[in-house]
Structure formats: C-alpha cells, structure tokens
Enzyme design. Structure first.
Site, mmCIF file in Angstrom:
data_model
loop_
_atom_site.group_PDB
_atom_site.id
_atom_site.type_symbol
_atom_site.label_atom_id
_atom_site.label_comp_id
_atom_site.label_asym_id
_atom_site.label_seq_id
_atom_site.Cartn_x
_atom_site.Cartn_y
_atom_site.Cartn_z
ATOM 1 N N GLU A 176 0.545 -1.193 0.077
ATOM 2 C CA GLU A 176 0.014 -0.206 0.118
ATOM 3 C C GLU A 176 0.345 1.451 -0.083
ATOM 4 O O GLU A 176 1.885 1.381 0.698
ATOM 5 C CB GLU A 176 -1.004 -0.040 1.385
ATOM 6 N N ARG A 205 -8.584 2.114 13.437
ATOM 7 C CA ARG A 205 -7.585 1.487 13.102
ATOM 8 C C ARG A 205 -7.072 2.629 11.490
ATOM 9 O O ARG A 205 -8.221 3.783 11.599
ATOM 10 C CB ARG A 205 -6.585 0.685 12.288
ATOM 11 N N ASN A 248 -5.774 4.082 8.174
ATOM 12 C CA ASN A 248 -5.325 3.174 7.248
ATOM 13 C C ASN A 248 -5.372 4.303 6.012
ATOM 14 O O ASN A 248 -3.855 4.992 6.033
ATOM 15 C CB ASN A 248 -6.874 2.941 6.204
ATOM 16 N N ASN A 270 -10.016 5.748 1.734
ATOM 17 C CA ASN A 270 -9.060 5.477 0.719
ATOM 18 C C ASN A 270 -9.080 6.908 -0.055
ATOM 19 O O ASN A 270 -9.710 7.290 -0.286
ATOM 20 C CB ASN A 270 -9.206 4.541 -0.300
ATOM 21 N N ASP A 322 -9.899 1.782 -4.067
ATOM 22 C CA ASP A 322 -8.493 1.961 -3.486
ATOM 23 C C ASP A 322 -7.625 3.017 -3.655
ATOM 24 O O ASP A 322 -8.610 4.540 -3.573
ATOM 25 C CB ASP A 322 -7.570 0.684 -3.258
#
Length: 294
Positions: free
Chosen positions: A14, A96, A98, A154, A201
C-alpha cells in the site's frame, strides 16, 4: 504492457510514493508490518520491520518519512527508528488508521476505519462506517476535517481547483470536497459511483489532471477518471487486488502499482504467484512530484 518489477509477495502492499531525491519507490505492507524502499536504477531493495501494522507512508522534507501505524502517526528515518508524535482517535479503540498522504501544505492527511485485521493478521469484516478524515501537522496537532463517516477511507488527491478527491471503498464511490480554511471539507459531490469492476482503493493524479484509481477486491485494473467524472480508460492488470499507484522514474512517466494477496486462499496463490507484487506500466502520460511533510 505491464511488467512485474518486484515479486514482493506483500500481504497488503500500500501507499506507494516516489522519492525523486533518491530515485526510489517507498511503500508499506500493512499486514506484513514492513516498510519497503526500492532503488530504481539498481533494483536494490531495503526493508524495515515495524512493531505493529504500518498503514501508510509519505516523504518528509528532512529526508525521512511520516508513517501511519495502527493509532499513531510517526516519523521514520530510513534507518529503522520510529518516533510517534500524534495519536488519532484514542477514544475509539475499535478503529485504526488506513490511508495517509502528504498534502500540498506539508501536513499529513489520514483516514480511519473500523479495524479489519485480527491480531494474527487474518481478515475481519467491516460492520460499520466509523472512519473519518484528519489533518496532522508536524507539531502533532490532529484536526478532524469533516463530520462525514466512511466505511474504508481511501484515495487522497488534491486538484488544481482546490478540491480533495477521496473514496469510500465500502460504498464503491469517489467523492470531491471543497477545501476550506485549515483543510475543512465541504460541498461534497460524487465523482464516480458503482463502477462494476472491483472497489476503489488508492489513487494518484497525472499532469493532465486525470485521476488514476486502483480497483481492489477483484477489480484487476486501473481506471483513469476525467475531471468531469467520466471513465476515460480501463487498464487491465495481472493482479486481482491492485491497491495504490504513483508515477515515478526520472521523468515521472512510469506508473507503479502495489497489490495485495489479503484473503486469497492457497490454491489461488499457487496458480497466481504474482499477487502482492509491484508492477510498472507506461500509460502515455506523466505524473506530478509528491509533496513533503513539514
């Protein structure tokens, strides 16, 4: 033509970014808990393990990096030292970090989501839209940018006309926001929703102002989106979960793509060992330099 530059076998590769100072690519493997840096001329790969999940990386003005981890934003010096300096959503232990990208003003913008990674690295379902977007400055200040909630945050791309393009993977939608004082977001508009291949994404922007979006969860492609939201091009990829993309190389003319093998079973991986690799392709346009933190 798409080339596999590195058989990285990332669980969730990522947040790829091009480091023009060092002619290198930097990215993370979230579930693999690792930071990568690949020297483009030589192909030399450096890797650093992290003590917990590492979700994003951006370049810093001092030559180091800024990284998002599970709940904290930290400095990283490319020698292995991680120095946390900001905590995001300490009151929401089920969330969390990202996506995280350095903004044009040198701050680090991060998104949160309900944690979908079990302690052993296996996937867990996202059952609620609890994510939010934040701006983190070098002094550690954390500021929420809007009241909107996201399933999976995202994509963060800034356009020339002062807007942010971002995505909610769970909603299969990309949005455009006006950016106000301090990064406050308003005037949300839908750029693209319901595209039939995969889910959105990570993204990057090219020199013509078009957005390149990775289509994860079986999309196996990149799409190029015009400023008016029209899908200008679909580029097939030899990986089923492309995750993030960035233009790199000496003239920013090569598009690099990370991928994931998260949730894939052993039979699929045996038949498709390239999953989780790093790929490169010439798409006929150039990109823009990345921003630096601080």
């Amino acid at each position: 033509m798409v080339d596999m530059v590195l058989d990285a076998r990332n669980v969730v590769g990522e947040s790829i970014v091009h480091d023009e100072r060092n002619a290198a690519l930097c990215w993370v493997d979230i579930v693999g808990r690792r930071i990568h840096r690949l020297a483009l001329p030589s192909g030399e790969l450096q890797c650093w393990d992290t003590p917990e999940i590492v979700t994003s990386i951006g370049l810093a003005a001092d030559g180091g990096a800024v990284i998002g981890m599970a709940k904290t934003v930290a400095r990283f010096d490319f020698a292995g030292t991680i120095t946390p300096f900001a905590e995001v959503e300490p009151d929401l232990p089920g969330n969390r970090l990202n996506e995280g990208v350095v903004a044009p003003d040198g701050s680090f913008w991060v998104g949160t989501m309900q944690n979908n990674i079990a302690p052993d690295g296996s996937p867990e379902d996202v059952t609620a839209s609890t994510g939010r977007l934040y701006r983190v400055t070098p002094d550690g200040a954390v500021t929420p940018l809007s009241d909107d909630r996201f399933g999976i945050t995202n994509t963060m791309v800034w356009t020339d006309d002062g807007r942010l393009i971002t995505a909610d993977t769970m909603e299969n939608a990309l949005y455009s926001y006006n950016i106000g004082p301090g990064g406050s977001l308003g005037d949300r508009r839908t750029v693209l929703a319901g595209f039939e291949r995969g889910l959105p994404d990570g993204s990057c922007i090219d020199a013509d102002g078009f957005i390149w979006n990775c289509r994860v969860v079986g999309g196996a492609c990149l799409i190029r989106i015009a400023p008016d939201g029209r899908v200008d091009r679909v580029v097939d990829l030899p990986c089923s979960w492309p995750t993030s993309c960035a233009f790199g190389g000496a003239d920013l003319s090569t598009l690099y793509v990370t991928s994931a093998r998260f949730t894939m079973d052993a039979d699929h991986l045996a038949a498709n060992p390239q999953e989780g690799g790093l790929f490169a392709l010439d798409v006929g346009v150039k990109g823009l330099p990345s921003h630096r933190f601080g």
